[in-house]
Scaffold this motif. Structure first.
Motif, mmCIF file in Angstrom:
data_model
loop_
_atom_site.group_PDB
_atom_site.id
_atom_site.type_symbol
_atom_site.label_atom_id
_atom_site.label_comp_id
_atom_site.label_asym_id
_atom_site.label_seq_id
_atom_site.Cartn_x
_atom_site.Cartn_y
_atom_site.Cartn_z
ATOM 1 N N THR A 1 0.855 -1.108 -0.083
ATOM 2 C CA THR A 1 -0.084 -0.126 0.071
ATOM 3 C C THR A 1 0.740 1.027 0.054
ATOM 4 N N VAL A 2 0.414 2.232 -0.665
ATOM 5 C CA VAL A 2 1.187 3.688 -0.867
ATOM 6 C C VAL A 2 0.492 4.777 -0.632
ATOM 7 N N SER A 3 0.980 5.570 0.080
ATOM 8 C CA SER A 3 0.135 6.767 0.559
ATOM 9 C C SER A 3 0.818 8.074 0.464
ATOM 10 N N LEU A 4 0.259 9.226 -0.132
ATOM 11 C CA LEU A 4 0.809 10.482 -0.372
ATOM 12 C C LEU A 4 -0.046 11.391 0.540
ATOM 13 N N GLY A 5 0.431 12.337 1.312
ATOM 14 C CA GLY A 5 -0.538 13.150 1.839
ATOM 15 C C GLY A 5 0.115 14.437 2.401
ATOM 16 N N VAL A 6 -0.705 15.493 2.921
ATOM 17 C CA VAL A 6 -0.285 16.624 3.275
ATOM 18 C C VAL A 6 -0.697 16.720 4.832
ATOM 19 N N GLY A 7 0.211 16.993 5.621
ATOM 20 C CA GLY A 7 0.067 17.327 7.301
ATOM 21 C C GLY A 7 -0.461 18.415 7.568
ATOM 22 N N ALA A 8 -0.665 18.525 8.831
ATOM 23 C CA ALA A 8 -1.136 19.712 9.411
ATOM 24 C C ALA A 8 -0.456 21.228 9.096
ATOM 25 N N ILE A 9 0.918 20.988 9.135
ATOM 26 C CA ILE A 9 1.823 22.211 9.020
ATOM 27 C C ILE A 9 2.383 22.158 7.666
ATOM 28 N N GLY A 10 1.501 21.777 6.462
ATOM 29 C CA GLY A 10 2.139 21.692 5.278
ATOM 30 C C GLY A 10 3.140 20.897 4.890
ATOM 31 N N ASN A 11 3.351 19.882 5.818
ATOM 32 C CA ASN A 11 4.438 18.854 5.613
ATOM 33 C C ASN A 11 3.719 17.884 4.617
ATOM 34 N N VAL A 12 4.557 17.232 3.471
ATOM 35 C CA VAL A 12 3.994 16.358 2.649
ATOM 36 C C VAL A 12 4.926 15.086 3.010
ATOM 37 N N TRP A 13 4.174 13.986 3.113
ATOM 38 C CA TRP A 13 4.755 12.773 3.402
ATOM 39 C C TRP A 13 4.254 11.668 2.441
ATOM 40 N N LEU A 14 5.272 10.464 2.297
ATOM 41 C CA LEU A 14 5.152 9.456 1.407
ATOM 42 C C LEU A 14 5.368 8.286 2.053
ATOM 43 N N ARG A 15 4.461 7.161 2.245
ATOM 44 C CA ARG A 15 4.510 6.074 2.932
ATOM 45 C C ARG A 15 4.358 4.727 1.988
ATOM 46 N N VAL A 16 5.005 3.814 2.293
ATOM 47 C CA VAL A 16 4.671 2.626 1.606
ATOM 48 C C VAL A 16 4.634 1.540 2.939
ATOM 49 N N THR A 17 4.066 0.533 2.596
ATOM 50 C CA THR A 17 3.708 -0.699 3.595
ATOM 51 C C THR A 17 3.821 -1.809 2.845
ATOM 52 N N SER A 18 4.408 -2.898 3.472
ATOM 53 C CA SER A 18 4.452 -4.198 2.700
ATOM 54 C C SER A 18 3.417 -4.926 3.352
ATOM 55 N N PRO A 19 2.914 -6.003 2.371
ATOM 56 C CA PRO A 19 2.212 -7.084 3.064
ATOM 57 C C PRO A 19 2.931 -7.838 4.020
ATOM 58 N N CYS A 20 2.361 -8.613 4.670
ATOM 59 C CA CYS A 20 3.334 -9.430 5.790
ATOM 60 C C CYS A 20 4.124 -10.261 5.197
ATOM 61 N N ALA A 21 5.599 -10.343 5.555
ATOM 62 C CA ALA A 21 6.822 -10.815 5.029
ATOM 63 C C ALA A 21 7.272 -11.829 6.309
ATOM 64 N N ALA A 22 8.225 -12.812 5.867
ATOM 65 C CA ALA A 22 8.822 -13.641 6.734
ATOM 66 C C ALA A 22 9.799 -12.948 7.410
ATOM 67 N N LYS A 23 10.094 -13.016 8.517
ATOM 68 C CA LYS A 23 11.109 -12.637 9.446
ATOM 69 C C LYS A 23 12.513 -12.732 8.994
ATOM 70 N N SER A 24 13.089 -11.318 8.844
ATOM 71 C CA SER A 24 14.651 -11.342 8.282
ATOM 72 C C SER A 24 15.181 -10.489 8.985
ATOM 73 N N GLU A 25 16.508 -10.185 8.622
ATOM 74 C CA GLU A 25 17.282 -9.077 9.048
ATOM 75 C C GLU A 25 16.951 -7.906 8.088
ATOM 76 N N LEU A 26 16.957 -6.856 8.535
ATOM 77 C CA LEU A 26 16.652 -5.589 7.597
ATOM 78 C C LEU A 26 17.870 -4.697 7.484
ATOM 79 N N THR A 27 18.340 -4.253 6.283
ATOM 80 C CA THR A 27 19.254 -2.967 5.928
ATOM 81 C C THR A 27 18.368 -1.816 5.539
ATOM 82 N N PHE A 28 18.917 -0.670 5.761
ATOM 83 C CA PHE A 28 18.347 0.517 5.481
ATOM 84 C C PHE A 28 19.148 1.452 4.743
#
Length: 165
Positions: A104-131
């Motif tokens: 799922t993906v979302s783009l929105g504007v917050g209360a102070i005019g800040n714009v955010w973009l978010r992506v959420t994955s479906p459920c995934a098998a546990k593993s290490e994560l890099t960033f």
């Protein structure tokens, strides 16, 4: 799919979305998180949903917010995403979509005019994560929460003039 693959796919979606915005905007990483998946009865499933976030540091004027959301919505539609909802609120609009592989993906504007973009994955098998380097609270990134206040000017996106057809 494991959590590492989910995180990489989420970053790819974020990168492609931001690259579709013309003229380009400035952005920063926002704090990522992971949420344990559960059954409808709140029982753990042993899998995790990965959330990746960015915020746009370019000031997007109220007059240009609709244009920004339209550019992103058209990009997502061109990628085959299904638009699941659009909130046309003048002050805090949002657009949400879903990919064919369940992100799922979302783009929105917050209360102070800040714009955010978010992506959420479906459920995934546990593993290490890099960033990516620069991710808040992760190795190579700043500690603490980012300042989400838009601070970068753009001749186009920050303009208070309505977009000419």
């Amino acid at each position: 799919m494991d959590m590492q693959h989910a995180g990489e796919r989420a970053e790819d979606i974020l990168d492609a979305t931001l690259n579709a915005i013309k003229p380009p905007v400035k952005w920063d990483y926002n704090t990522p998180n992971e949420v344990a998946c559960s059954t409808g009865l709140n029982l753990p499933t042993g899998s995790t949903s990965v959330h990746r976030n960015r915020y746009i540091s370019t000031k997007i004027s109220e007059q240009r917010r609709g244009s920004l959301l339209g550019v992103v919505q058209r990009h997502w539609e061109a990628q085959g995403f299904t638009i699941t909802s659009v909130n046309s609120d003048r002050a805090m609009p949002t657009v949400n979509a879903k990919t064919s592989d369940g992100f799922t993906v979302s783009l929105g504007v917050g209360a102070i005019g800040n714009v955010w973009l978010r992506v959420t994955s479906p459920c995934a098998a546990k593993s290490e994560l890099t960033f990516p380097e620069g991710t808040p609270g992760k190795p190579g990134g700043p500690s603490g929460l980012p300042d989400l206040t838009p601070r970068d000017e753009s001749p186009f996106w920050s303009s208070i003039e309505p977009v000419k057809p």
